[in-house]
Structure formats: structure tokens, C-alpha cells
Write an enzyme that holds these catalytic residues in place. Sequence first.
Site, short mmCIF file in Angstrom:
data_model
loop_
_atom_site.label_atom_id
_atom_site.label_comp_id
_atom_site.label_asym_id
_atom_site.label_seq_id
_atom_site.Cartn_x
_atom_site.Cartn_y
_atom_site.Cartn_z
N GLU A 335 0.84 -1.21 0.00
CA GLU A 335 0.00 0.00 0.00
C GLU A 335 0.87 1.26 0.00
O GLU A 335 0.47 2.31 -0.49
CB GLU A 335 -0.97 0.01 1.19
CG GLU A 335 -2.10 1.01 0.97
CD GLU A 335 -3.33 0.78 1.85
OE1 GLU A 335 -4.25 0.10 1.39
OE2 GLU A 335 -3.37 1.28 2.97
N HIS A 356 4.72 -26.97 0.35
CA HIS A 356 4.08 -28.07 -0.39
C HIS A 356 3.00 -27.54 -1.32
O HIS A 356 2.19 -28.30 -1.84
CB HIS A 356 3.51 -29.10 0.58
CG HIS A 356 4.58 -29.80 1.35
ND1 HIS A 356 4.98 -31.10 1.07
CD2 HIS A 356 5.39 -29.37 2.35
CE1 HIS A 356 5.95 -31.44 1.89
NE2 HIS A 356 6.23 -30.42 2.67
N LYS A 472 -13.46 2.30 -4.11
CA LYS A 472 -14.57 2.82 -3.30
C LYS A 472 -15.55 3.57 -4.19
O LYS A 472 -16.76 3.39 -4.07
CB LYS A 472 -14.05 3.76 -2.21
CG LYS A 472 -13.26 3.07 -1.12
CD LYS A 472 -12.95 4.06 -0.02
CE LYS A 472 -11.95 3.48 0.95
NZ LYS A 472 -11.38 4.45 1.86
O1 PA5 Z 1 -3.37 2.25 5.92
C1 PA5 Z 1 -4.38 2.89 5.66
O2 PA5 Z 1 -4.38 4.12 5.67
C2 PA5 Z 1 -5.68 2.20 5.34
O3 PA5 Z 1 -5.51 0.83 5.29
C3 PA5 Z 1 -6.75 2.53 6.37
O4 PA5 Z 1 -6.28 2.18 7.64
C4 PA5 Z 1 -8.05 1.80 6.08
O5 PA5 Z 1 -8.49 2.15 4.82
C5 PA5 Z 1 -9.12 2.12 7.12
O6 PA5 Z 1 -9.38 3.48 7.14
P1 PA5 Z 1 -10.17 4.14 8.32
O7 PA5 Z 1 -9.39 3.98 9.56
O8 PA5 Z 1 -10.33 5.57 7.92
O9 PA5 Z 1 -11.52 3.44 8.42
#
Ligand code: PA5
Length: 503
Positions: A335, A356, A472
Amino acid sequence: MAGLKLTGIGKNGTVVAQQRRGFGERNPFRSESFRNANQITLDLTYLFDAPGNNSITRKELDSLIPNVMEAHRNLKENKGDIFDKGIAMTGWQDLPVRITQEHLQRITDTAHTLAARIDAYVSLGIGGSYLGIEATFRALSHHCFNQLDRDKRGGVPEVYFLGQNMDPDYFRDTLDMLEGKKVGLNVISKSGTTTETAIAFRIMRRLLEENWGEETKELIIVTTDKSKGALRKLAEQKGYTTFVVPDDIGGRFSVLSDVGLVGLAVAGIDIEEFVEGFRAMRSRCVQDEFWENPCLVHAAARYLAWMKGKKIEVVATNSSALYGVARWMEQLFPESEGHEGHGMWVSPSLYSEKLHANGQMVQEGERNILETFLFLQAHDSHMEIPWDEEDLDGLNFLPNNGLDMGHVNRKIIEGPAYAHYKGGVPCIIVEVPHRNAYVLGQLYYMMERSVAISGYLMGHNPFTQPGVEAYKRAMFALLGKPGFEQLQKEMGQEMEKRERIKI
Ligand code: PA5
């Protein structure tokens, strides 16, 4: 018929650890000997000069050091492409030394009060508001935690996770486990609007309100932005206890903030020990001597591997408990690095199981793999291998030499590291001495800082995830969410033009 008796089997070390925590016994995490015995080590024995065309050399790594040191200086000074909406997203780097004893005490007190009231604790959240908490909980707890008696859990409630997917079967199954129990919630969302978390919270809040009316406000904790967002508003209206996701810390870097600490304290984990682990690694990682600084070496090795065509990082562990940590890395790195066509795909793997399954690919497939081992050195429990009169499987040499299952499991890393390296896969071994909070704190901090350095080296901001918004928007349009009508129309038109191929 009588049930199974565990004759000749020793104590469960994880249960012993949970019970000790429950009696308030702590690891001596401030003592020198504990720290020495629990220090994370990077082992690069199998990194350089793997056979094949695009191996990594020590000379190449050395040539990167000036760039890495520049990134290190920039990170320390909060310079460069590290901003999100005008805020430097590096609050995590000094959090270990900023976090106060008073704050840890408030978390512990709140967690203990809630834990004493409930039978089951549900943590609601997704991504960075979920993975680090679950990883830490699983790393330090019994594999079947919720099936143990409360006493064997160290006196704490059962622990569940919801809001990380929209699978109604998973949700409904979890509700079966909660039925008849007193339930407490911690809803964690920085934005306060994440769909999966919000839907899970709606369902759970309704159930709690219908069961416990006014008392519900004592059963719900909200962890969100300090002043804005839907959750903050609701928490204020309802009078819920709140904790804060700091402005300058993104989800995947937030396990040491209130996001992680509250739930870990409910589960009986020593959060002070956890913080000490972060502090210990921080002091190693702010050093300016490259070869003394594990995060710089780690970042340089990964970056070089990526430059040399390693597009997949298999993160393999010999510990079921640490598999969640590999899953946490599966978020942290892709990410953060997955921008502008860059980044390595992280593939969490539990060995031997995966050996395996895709072991053939790792050994002889396309040489685009870097392998990182989370090598647990000492397990909680000791499992002896019985000697057998007939020895048909030829394994008597193990008990004859006093070798137990833990010994075999160590070779489940050492064997593949050697074989995969010989097959042309460069490997980084992260030695994880024990399953404790101090060790995990070090591991998380090293990885967080490493991926930050990686962002500088790859040339983009590792603290944003604009790509996540695309799914989203498409999902909201398909669901008919108000405000997404135009996109819904465009998607419809595009789909009409597309040839539908269904076989
Ligand atoms: O690392 C990140 O920023 C994301 O994975 C968020 O944590 C995730 O999208 C959840 O977001 P939020 O805490 O606003 O619900």
C-alpha cells in the site's frame, strides 16, 4: 466414551504466558539480559550473489548507501514527499518516545474496566485499523484463544474481529459465537466513514442497544479522528469513551497509537513492553551509521532487489502465530510502495504448509522473487517426537539425538533459505527470538521505517493510497450511493459498450 488425555505431553507455554499476564506478572523488558536475548537480528547470509543472472551484489548495495543516507536524513527532518493534506505523515517515527506513561495508564485502565464487564470483545475496523491489532494479538495468544476457558486466557474476554470484510456468512457465524455473551466493542476508523466498518458498527450497535439499553455507552469505545468525522460526532452524542487516531499517522503505521494499544490491553497484552520494543528499535534506526542501522540495511536490500527485477516478496514464517505479522507486511509495503507502477507484491506464507503448495515455484520458477523469512527461533511450547519400536518412517534418529518438533521447525527455515538461495532467490532472514510484545514492537518499527525509506528511494510518497479510492468510488456508484450518479451513468455506458464474455 472417555475423551483424549494428553499423556506424556508437556505444558502449553502460550497458556502459561497468558496466565502469567493475567496474574500481573511481566516480562523483565527493562533488564539488559532480557533485551539482549530478545533483540531482532537481520541475517543477510543468503542475500548476495545467488546463482543466476540478476543476483544482488554487495558492491551494488554499497553503491546505494549515499542515497539511502540522504533518505534517512530527510526522514529524520520530515523533509520531502511525505505530506498528506498538508500534514507530514511521519508522526509514527517519534511516537515511541512521545507516548506518555499517563496515556498508557489511561488506556490500561479503560481496557481493564471494559474487559472486566464483558465476555467478548469485538474490534471493528479494516486495513490499518485492523491488521496490526490482529497480527499482534495472534502473535502473542493461543491459536484457539476463544475456545479456552477464561482462566486459561489469563482472565480476559474472548476477542473477535469484524468490519474487515462484507461477507455476511462470516458476520453471521461470528454472531453465533457472541450469542448469549456480554459484548463490548471498539470501533476503529480514522475517517469514520469507511463502509465496511460503518456497516459492521451499525449492526453491532443496534444489537447492543437492544440488549443493554442505556448501559451500551459503557460497552462501546470509539477510536477515530480527534475532532472530525461521523464517528466522532456520534461518540459525542452518545457519550462513548473515545480514543484518537493521530492526524499525522496513517492507518498502516498506527499499531502503536490508540488504534492498536486499546485492543491489545483488553486482550491482556503488556502495552508498556510493546512500547519498549518500539523504543529499542527506534534507537537503533535513528543511528547514522548505515551498517549499524537495521532499517537502512533492510530498505537498501529490498530496494536493490526490486531494481534487479524482484517483483514479489515472499514473506515466509515458521510460526503460525507470526503469520498475521506477514499479513500486516502485506499491507504495509504494497500500500505504501504501489504507486506509479512501482512496488513489490508481498506474499505471506506459512512454512512448511506453503512449501508443499508453491515451493516448486519459489525453487525453480521465474527468478523475480525476494524471500524474507520471519524466523521464530524459540517457540512457547516444547513438543517431543516419540521414539517408535518399528521406525517404519525412519524418524527415530530425531528422538535418538534429542531433537524435538521445534528443532525440526527451525530447519523449515534454514533448509529452504539454503535451497532457495541456491535456486537463485536472494533471501533476508529476520531472526525473531521469541513470541513477546517487546520483539513485535521492534519488528513493526523496523518495517515502518524501512518502507518510509523505500518511498524516498522509489521517488514517491509512501503515506498516501490514492489508488484505494478508485474501488470505493466504483463500489459506491454500483450501490447507488447519493453523489455518485454521474459515475454510475458513465460506468453503465462503458459496460454497455463492452463485449460480455461469459462461458
Ligand atoms: O493504511 C491505511 O491508511 C488504510 O488501510 C486505512 O487504515 C483503512 O483504509 C481504514 O481506514 P479508516 O481507519 O479511515 O476506516
